[in-house]
Write a protein that holds these residues in place. Structure first.
Motif, PDB file in Angstrom:
ATOM      1  N   UNK A 173      69.458  18.477  17.466  1.00 41.01           N
ATOM      2  CA  UNK A 173      69.539  17.874  18.792  1.00 41.01           C
ATOM      3  C   UNK A 173      68.690  18.666  19.788  1.00 41.01           C
ATOM      4  N   UNK A 174      67.724  17.979  20.400  1.00 41.50           N
ATOM      5  CA  UNK A 174      66.758  18.595  21.309  1.00 41.50           C
ATOM      6  C   UNK A 174      66.861  17.917  22.674  1.00 41.50           C
ATOM      7  N   UNK A 175      67.014  18.697  23.724  1.00 46.14           N
ATOM      8  CA  UNK A 175      67.074  18.153  25.077  1.00 46.14           C
ATOM      9  C   UNK A 175      66.084  18.845  25.993  1.00 46.14           C
ATOM     10  N   UNK A 176      65.242  18.055  26.660  1.00 46.32           N
ATOM     11  CA  UNK A 176      64.266  18.600  27.603  1.00 46.32           C
ATOM     12  C   UNK A 176      64.353  17.769  28.879  1.00 46.32           C
ATOM     13  N   UNK A 177      64.772  18.396  29.967  1.00 45.62           N
ATOM     14  CA  UNK A 177      64.999  17.674  31.215  1.00 45.62           C
ATOM     15  C   UNK A 177      64.180  18.274  32.344  1.00 45.62           C
ATOM     16  N   UNK A 178      63.443  17.426  33.044  1.00 41.91           N
ATOM     17  CA  UNK A 178      62.696  17.877  34.212  1.00 41.91           C
ATOM     18  C   UNK A 178      63.485  17.695  35.506  1.00 41.91           C
ATOM     19  N   UNK A 233      51.699  17.846  37.251  1.00 37.65           N
ATOM     20  CA  UNK A 233      52.403  16.578  37.492  1.00 37.65           C
ATOM     21  C   UNK A 233      53.856  16.940  37.814  1.00 37.65           C
ATOM     22  N   UNK A 234      54.817  16.180  37.318  1.00 37.26           N
ATOM     23  CA  UNK A 234      56.225  16.558  37.503  1.00 37.26           C
ATOM     24  C   UNK A 234      56.849  17.041  36.200  1.00 37.26           C
ATOM     25  N   UNK A 290      55.563  16.083  32.855  1.00 39.06           N
ATOM     26  CA  UNK A 290      55.348  15.243  31.675  1.00 39.06           C
ATOM     27  C   UNK A 290      54.399  15.887  30.662  1.00 39.06           C
ATOM     28  N   UNK A 291      53.334  16.467  31.162  1.00 38.55           N
ATOM     29  CA  UNK A 291      52.342  17.080  30.267  1.00 38.55           C
ATOM     30  C   UNK A 291      52.972  18.210  29.460  1.00 38.55           C
ATOM     31  N   UNK A 292      53.693  19.100  30.146  1.00 38.16           N
ATOM     32  CA  UNK A 292      54.346  20.225  29.480  1.00 38.16           C
ATOM     33  C   UNK A 292      55.459  19.743  28.544  1.00 38.16           C
ATOM     34  N   UNK A 293      56.168  18.697  28.952  1.00 35.45           N
ATOM     35  CA  UNK A 293      57.248  18.147  28.120  1.00 35.45           C
ATOM     36  C   UNK A 293      56.713  17.656  26.782  1.00 35.45           C
ATOM     37  N   UNK A 294      55.633  16.887  26.810  1.00 36.66           N
ATOM     38  CA  UNK A 294      55.066  16.371  25.560  1.00 36.66           C
ATOM     39  C   UNK A 294      54.562  17.500  24.667  1.00 36.66           C
ATOM     40  N   UNK A 295      53.987  18.497  25.283  1.00 35.40           N
ATOM     41  CA  UNK A 295      53.508  19.664  24.530  1.00 35.40           C
ATOM     42  C   UNK A 295      54.678  20.378  23.851  1.00 35.40           C
ATOM     43  N   UNK A 296      55.796  20.507  24.570  1.00 31.35           N
ATOM     44  CA  UNK A 296      56.972  21.189  24.035  1.00 31.35           C
ATOM     45  C   UNK A 296      57.630  20.348  22.945  1.00 31.35           C
ATOM     46  N   UNK A 297      57.691  19.039  23.113  1.00 31.10           N
ATOM     47  CA  UNK A 297      58.251  18.156  22.088  1.00 31.10           C
ATOM     48  C   UNK A 297      57.475  18.316  20.777  1.00 31.10           C
ATOM     49  N   UNK A 298      56.166  18.277  20.887  1.00 31.33           N
ATOM     50  CA  UNK A 298      55.319  18.407  19.697  1.00 31.33           C
ATOM     51  C   UNK A 298      55.571  19.733  18.991  1.00 31.33           C
ATOM     52  N   UNK A 299      55.740  20.778  19.781  1.00 29.75           N
ATOM     53  CA  UNK A 299      55.987  22.110  19.222  1.00 29.75           C
ATOM     54  C   UNK A 299      57.342  22.152  18.506  1.00 29.75           C
ATOM     55  N   UNK A 300      58.361  21.539  19.106  1.00 28.53           N
ATOM     56  CA  UNK A 300      59.706  21.581  18.529  1.00 28.53           C
ATOM     57  C   UNK A 300      59.828  20.721  17.265  1.00 28.53           C
ATOM     58  N   UNK A 301      59.044  19.664  17.172  1.00 25.67           N
ATOM     59  CA  UNK A 301      59.134  18.764  16.014  1.00 25.67           C
ATOM     60  C   UNK A 301      58.226  19.172  14.863  1.00 25.67           C
ATOM     61  N   UNK A 324      58.198   9.415  38.398  1.00 26.76           N
ATOM     62  CA  UNK A 324      58.471   8.316  39.335  1.00 26.76           C
ATOM     63  C   UNK A 324      59.548   8.669  40.365  1.00 26.76           C
ATOM     64  N   UNK A 325      59.878   9.930  40.436  1.00 28.96           N
ATOM     65  CA  UNK A 325      60.783  10.438  41.471  1.00 28.96           C
ATOM     66  C   UNK A 325      59.940  11.065  42.582  1.00 28.96           C
ATOM     67  N   UNK A 326      60.401  10.917  43.846  1.00 30.59           N
ATOM     68  CA  UNK A 326      59.689  11.633  44.903  1.00 30.59           C
ATOM     69  C   UNK A 326      59.542  13.102  44.490  1.00 30.59           C
ATOM     70  N   UNK A 327      58.401  13.682  44.621  1.00 35.34           N
ATOM     71  CA  UNK A 327      57.283  13.476  45.489  1.00 35.34           C
ATOM     72  C   UNK A 327      56.124  12.708  44.856  1.00 35.34           C
ATOM     73  N   UNK A 328      56.326  12.095  43.719  1.00 37.31           N
ATOM     74  CA  UNK A 328      55.293  11.298  43.064  1.00 37.31           C
ATOM     75  C   UNK A 328      54.067  12.152  42.731  1.00 37.31           C
ATOM     76  N   UNK A 329      54.281  13.148  41.846  1.00 33.52           N
ATOM     77  CA  UNK A 329      53.216  14.085  41.493  1.00 33.52           C
ATOM     78  C   UNK A 329      52.388  13.575  40.322  1.00 33.52           C
ATOM     79  N   UNK A 330      51.068  13.703  40.458  1.00 32.76           N
ATOM     80  CA  UNK A 330      50.117  13.385  39.387  1.00 32.76           C
ATOM     81  C   UNK A 330      49.033  14.444  39.387  1.00 32.76           C
TER      82      UNK A 330
END
Length: 324
Positions: free
Chosen positions: A92-97, A185-186, A188-199, A215-221
């Motif tokens: 079980x893997x949980x990653x929350x921003x 961003x908010x 997402x980029x780091x999350x995907x990188x970490x998911x790939x590493x964990x799997x 999609x939460x304020x402050x709308x970072x990209x």
């Protein structure tokens, strides 16, 4: 036969701004294609207009008043499906921003691995000492700032972790300039990188919970992301911050230009998140023989509808509770 399970939450994403639900803009080409090829719930409604009770309901399968997590009792204490999946042999893997979906409110229960907010960045970049001390701070293990800093420098020196010291200095500089977040961003980029590493290399079936905050304020990209709806990004971001983000415009007259800027900002972050979702789906395909991919919004967002209502803490309008 067991399948890998991905529960992907787009924080603050309303169904009303997605083509699958009739929106006129092509904000999410990948998610639209995914919806066309799979099962879509056209009438999905969140049990609350904000994060904490909705996540409690997702993990428990109960309404907020039943599971006991709501505005008057924030800690998640009910039985969790994550615990059941771990008992069934899932990794079980949980990653929350979102800082509210964290160990501080009990949402890490049942996860073999869990990290949240800036811990996502530190761990994705393997900034070990900073990550450890930051996690200790969130858990309340330091009685003072002095104790925290002494522990950080002691561990950094013992571990010869110069990078953590460098990142700590960068963090302080960002904080002074008003932009504390290390993400482009908010998260997402780091999350995907970490998911790939964990799997990577894992033979055990996994349950992966992910929370994305784009999609939460402050709308970072990222600055280099090609805007699809913002004509003058620097100017429009300034208008948004001055007229919406830094004010409480509830019930006030907001002119049409400001409303359009808010809509354009929101739609642009959806388009950016869509790119990251395609990237995540590719990671799932590369690491899973067979998997279930669940994409959902936890609640929506108001962009001046219903007599100048903004954000997601004012009522239970359709825009707030109808989710993908």
């Amino acid at each position: 036969m067991k399948k890998d399970i991905y529960l992907v939450v787009a924080d603050t994403l309303t169904a009303f701004n997605l083509p699958t639900y009739g929106y006129e803009r092509d904000t999410a080409p990948f998610l639209t294609k995914l919806a066309e090829e799979n099962t879509v719930f056209k009438q999905a409604y969140a049990p609350a207009p904000w994060t904490v009770p909705v996540h409690a309901s997702m993990f428990s399968g109960e309404m907020p008043d039943v599971c006991g997590t709501h505005s008057e009792s924030l800690t998640f204490t009910a039985d969790s499906v994550v615990e059941e999946l771990r008992e069934e042999g899932y990794n079980t893997i949980g990653i929350s921003n979102n800082p509210l979906v964290s160990n501080l409110l009990g949402f890490d229960r049942g996860f073999d691995y869990f990290t949240s907010q800036y811990g996502v960045y530190f761990e994705s970049e393997e900034i070990e000492t900073f990550s450890e001390v930051y996690d200790n701070q969130r858990k309340g293990k330091y009685d003072s700032g002095k104790e925290k800093y002494l522990d950080f420098f002691k561990k950094s020196i013992l571990n010869k972790d110069i990078r953590s010291i460098t990142e700590a200095l960068k963090f302080k500089i960002r904080k002074r300039t008003g932009r504390e977040s290390p993400f482009p961003d908010s998260g997402a980029e780091a999350t995907n990188k970490l998911v790939e590493k964990k799997l990577s290399g894992s033979e055990q079936k996994s349950f992966v919970y992910l929370n994305y905050m784009e999609t939460h304020q402050q709308y970072e990209m990222p600055e280099d992301f090609e805007d699809h709806y913002l004509k003058d990004r620097e100017r429009e971001e300034k208008i948004y911050l001055e007229e919406i983000e830094n004010k409480d415009p509830l019930g006030q007259d907001v002119d049409n230009e400001v409303k359009q800027v808010a809509k354009d900002m929101y739609d642009s972050t959806i388009r950016y998140l869509d790119d990251r979702m395609q990237e995540l789906y590719n990671i799932a395909e590369e690491n899973s023989d067979d998997f279930i991919f669940i994409f959902v919004g936890d609640h929506g967002e108001m962009l001046g509808e219903q007599d100048q209502t903004w954000g997601h803490h004012n009522g239970i309008w359709q825009e707030l509770i109808r989710v993908p």
